[in-house]
Design an enzyme around this catalytic site. Structure first.
Site, PDB file in Angstrom:
ATOM      1  N   TYR A  51      26.020  49.261  66.254  1.00 18.42           N
ATOM      2  CA  TYR A  51      26.615  50.547  66.614  1.00 18.42           C
ATOM      3  C   TYR A  51      27.322  50.362  68.523  1.00 18.42           C
ATOM      4  CZ  TYR A  51      23.406  54.385  65.588  1.00 18.42           C
ATOM      5  OH  TYR A  51      23.336  55.559  65.060  1.00 18.42           O
ATOM      6  N   GLU A  53      27.029  53.395  70.996  1.00 19.69           N
ATOM      7  CA  GLU A  53      27.156  54.549  71.552  1.00 19.69           C
ATOM      8  C   GLU A  53      27.973  54.320  73.333  1.00 19.69           C
ATOM      9  OE1 GLU A  53      23.446  55.586  72.433  1.00 19.69           O
ATOM     10  OE2 GLU A  53      23.728  56.652  69.841  1.00 19.69           O
ATOM     11  N   ASP A 197      45.092  72.572  69.228  1.00 22.53           N
ATOM     12  CA  ASP A 197      45.034  72.014  67.806  1.00 22.53           C
ATOM     13  C   ASP A 197      46.339  72.077  66.792  1.00 22.53           C
ATOM     14  OD1 ASP A 197      43.524  71.758  65.294  1.00 22.53           O
ATOM     15  OD2 ASP A 197      42.706  72.681  65.536  1.00 22.53           O
ATOM     16  N   THR A 223      43.570  66.377  64.617  1.00 25.09           N
ATOM     17  CA  THR A 223      42.926  65.438  63.229  1.00 25.09           C
ATOM     18  C   THR A 223      43.451  64.427  63.107  1.00 25.09           C
ATOM     19  OG1 THR A 223      44.033  66.454  61.929  1.00 25.09           O
ATOM     20  CG2 THR A 223      41.265  67.089  62.003  1.00 25.09           C
ATOM     21  N   LYS A 226      46.106  63.563  58.835  1.00 27.68           N
ATOM     22  CA  LYS A 226      46.918  64.902  57.687  1.00 27.68           C
ATOM     23  C   LYS A 226      48.102  64.208  58.207  1.00 27.68           C
ATOM     24  CE  LYS A 226      43.299  68.698  58.581  1.00 27.68           C
ATOM     25  NZ  LYS A 226      43.328  69.966  58.967  1.00 27.68           N
ATOM     26  N   ARG A 232      40.675  59.144  57.912  1.00 27.71           N
ATOM     27  CA  ARG A 232      39.664  60.924  58.221  1.00 27.71           C
ATOM     28  C   ARG A 232      38.956  60.970  59.467  1.00 27.71           C
ATOM     29  NH1 ARG A 232      39.449  65.125  55.179  1.00 27.71           N
ATOM     30  NH2 ARG A 232      40.970  63.957  54.237  1.00 27.71           N
TER      31      ARG A 232
HETATM   32  C1  LIG Z   1      42.015  70.008  59.737  1.00 26.96           C
HETATM   33  C2  LIG Z   1      42.069  71.307  60.746  1.00 26.96           C
HETATM   34  C3  LIG Z   1      40.659  71.173  61.321  1.00 26.96           C
HETATM   35  C4  LIG Z   1      39.300  70.517  61.413  1.00 26.96           C
HETATM   36  O1  LIG Z   1      39.180  69.240  60.935  1.00 26.96           O
HETATM   37  P1  LIG Z   1      38.302  68.461  60.090  1.00 26.96           P
HETATM   38  O2  LIG Z   1      38.688  67.169  60.073  1.00 26.96           O
HETATM   39  O3  LIG Z   1      38.311  68.948  58.367  1.00 26.96           O
HETATM   40  O4  LIG Z   1      37.037  69.209  60.746  1.00 26.96           O
HETATM   41  C5  LIG Z   1      40.725  72.101  62.427  1.00 26.96           C
HETATM   42  N1  LIG Z   1      41.748  71.968  62.967  1.00 26.96           N
HETATM   43  C6  LIG Z   1      42.561  72.832  62.264  1.00 26.96           C
HETATM   44  C7  LIG Z   1      43.676  73.599  62.816  1.00 26.96           C
HETATM   45  C8  LIG Z   1      43.037  71.910  60.924  1.00 26.96           C
HETATM   46  O5  LIG Z   1      43.672  72.198  60.567  1.00 26.96           O
END
Ligand SMILES: *Cc1c(COP(=O)(O)O)cnc(C)c1O
Length: 413
Positions: A51, A53, A197, A223, A226, A232
């Protein structure tokens, strides 16, 4: 024998089946990838026991000397990779990261602009039934009906009309590069906070293939699992003046204890992305996507925006007479995984849309190149043009498996 095999044969069996599926099939879901064995080892390590925090040097529990060092390495590598002023590596995933950004910089009910879901935006960009859409007044922009691309004049007009406090740029199903500078200009013109994003394209940006919004945007979220090819999770980068608000919103605003085993995985993945090989991977992801798009167009597929600048392709199957849902299911049965997806101005429903979304990060990680993209386009065409021909499907499944076994999956022996 692995500990899971000894202790829990039920779960072990499904993991083994999933390994086989990942090895013998073609993964075309553009948000997926194969992370390295080192990243997976970190995520499965004893760090899950701790933990922590708070933030490095300012924790609420003792015993943090190793955890602080790991989290600081992750932060430093992310800063180096993207040239960011401030980085928070604690968000559990992309959706909580976006929620933290909104929580940090907006009040409930504030006006925000984001790309509409069925035009390529994400659920966290203001979908009416999602938290983002309920908590904030999202004005959603669309792509142009003729070009399939975002028309920056339309975005500007909407911004001038609605005077949003924040403009979110970024996408989950949009195949074209984003005009970051124009977004920033519009945000400045109306006094809005600029948020990028880059969840889908972070790997291509880190690899120098696409332009980065990090140098001039206020806040950038990505993220890590990807195109960036890490575990993840997610991270938030921002200008120093937003650092305190962002950190407070992540913890204690939204999250409790950070997942330090995943943060170690992020640190390792950022280290991999700083190596020259990652640039070659990123370039090849884009080259493969262009090759696959061209090969599909040659076979009569209609692509939204007529192509791609990124790793992602959106195909409208209306002219093929096969709905996206059926295409996804039948392609699944031959070992080709992709996802059904709405296309802009879709006349069908999100659960049974007109299109499919596909991409090249995972196949590129396996080492596939242009000749394999031609083969994949051919299989897509033969399956979709002969959607009832189960004998042909069985034959193609064997062809797919034979090709796949020539390209090992990282981390699977
Ligand atoms: C995949 C994605 C997210 C969210 O990701 P998670 O890890 O699935 O919650 C947010 N914004 C965009 C543009 C994405 O492609």
């Amino acid at each position: 024998m692995s500990a899971i095999q000894t202790q829990d044969s039920e779960i072990f069996e499904f993991i083994e089946h999933e390994k086989k599926r990942q090895k013998e099939g073609i993964e075309l879901i553009p948000s997926e990838n194969y992370t390295s064995a080192a990243v997976m080892e970190a995520c499965g390590s004893i760090l899950t026991n701790k933990y922590s925090e708070g933030y490095p040097g300012k924790r609420y529990y003792g015993g943090q000397e190793n955890i602080d060092a790991i989290e600081n390495i992750a932060i430093d590598r992310a800063k180096k990779l993207f040239g960011a002023e401030h980085v928070n590596v604690q968000p559990y995933s992309g959706s909580p990261a976006n929620t933290a950004i909104y929580f940090a910089l907006l009040n409930f009910g504030d006006t925000v602009m984001g790309l509409k879901l069925d035009h390529g935006g994400h659920i966290t960009h203001g979908l009416p039934i999602a938290f983002s859409g309920k908590a904030y007044n999202f004005i959603q922009y669309e792509v142009d009906k003729n070009t399939g691309k975002i028309d920056m004049e339309v975005v500007r007009k909407l911004a001038l009309e609605h005077k949003p406090k924040m403009i979110v740029a970024g996408f989950t199903a949009y195949p074209r590069d984003i005009e970051w500078k124009k977004f920033k200009e519009i945000a400045d013109e109306v006094g809005a906070i600029s948020v990028a994003d880059i969840s889908h394209t972070a790997g291509l940006i880190a690899g120098g293939v696409l332009e980065s919004p990090v140098p001039f945007f206020d806040v950038v979220m990505t993220t890590t699992h990807k195109t960036l090819r890490g575990p993840r999770g997610a991270m938030i980068m921002c200008k120093e003046k937003f650092a305190k608000a962002i950190d407070r919103a992540v913890f204690p605003g939204l999250q409790g204890g950070p997942h330090e085993h995943i943060i170690a995985g992020k640190a390792i993945a950022f280290g991999e992305a700083l190596k020259p090989e990652f640039k070659a991977y990123a370039k090849q992801v884009q080259t493969n996507a262009r090759a696959l798009a061209e090969a599909m167009k040659k076979r009569g597929f209609t692509l939204v925006s007529d192509g791609t600048d990124t790793h992602l392709i959106l195909a409208d199957l209306t002219n093929k007479g096969v709905p996206g849902k059926q295409a996804q299911a039948v392609l699944d049965s031959v070992g080709i995984t992709l996802n059904k997806n709405t296309v802009p101005f879709d006349s069908r429903t999100p659960m049974d849309p007109s299109g499919i979304r596909l991409g090249t990060p995972a196949v590129t990680t396996r080492g596939m190149k242009e000749p394999e993209m031609e083969m994949i386009a051919d299989w897509l065409d033969r399956v979709i043009s002969n959607i009832e021909d189960t004998a042909l499907h069985a034959q193609i499944k064997e062809e797919v498996k034979t090709m796949c076994l020539k390209f090992p999956v990282p981390g699977i022996i």
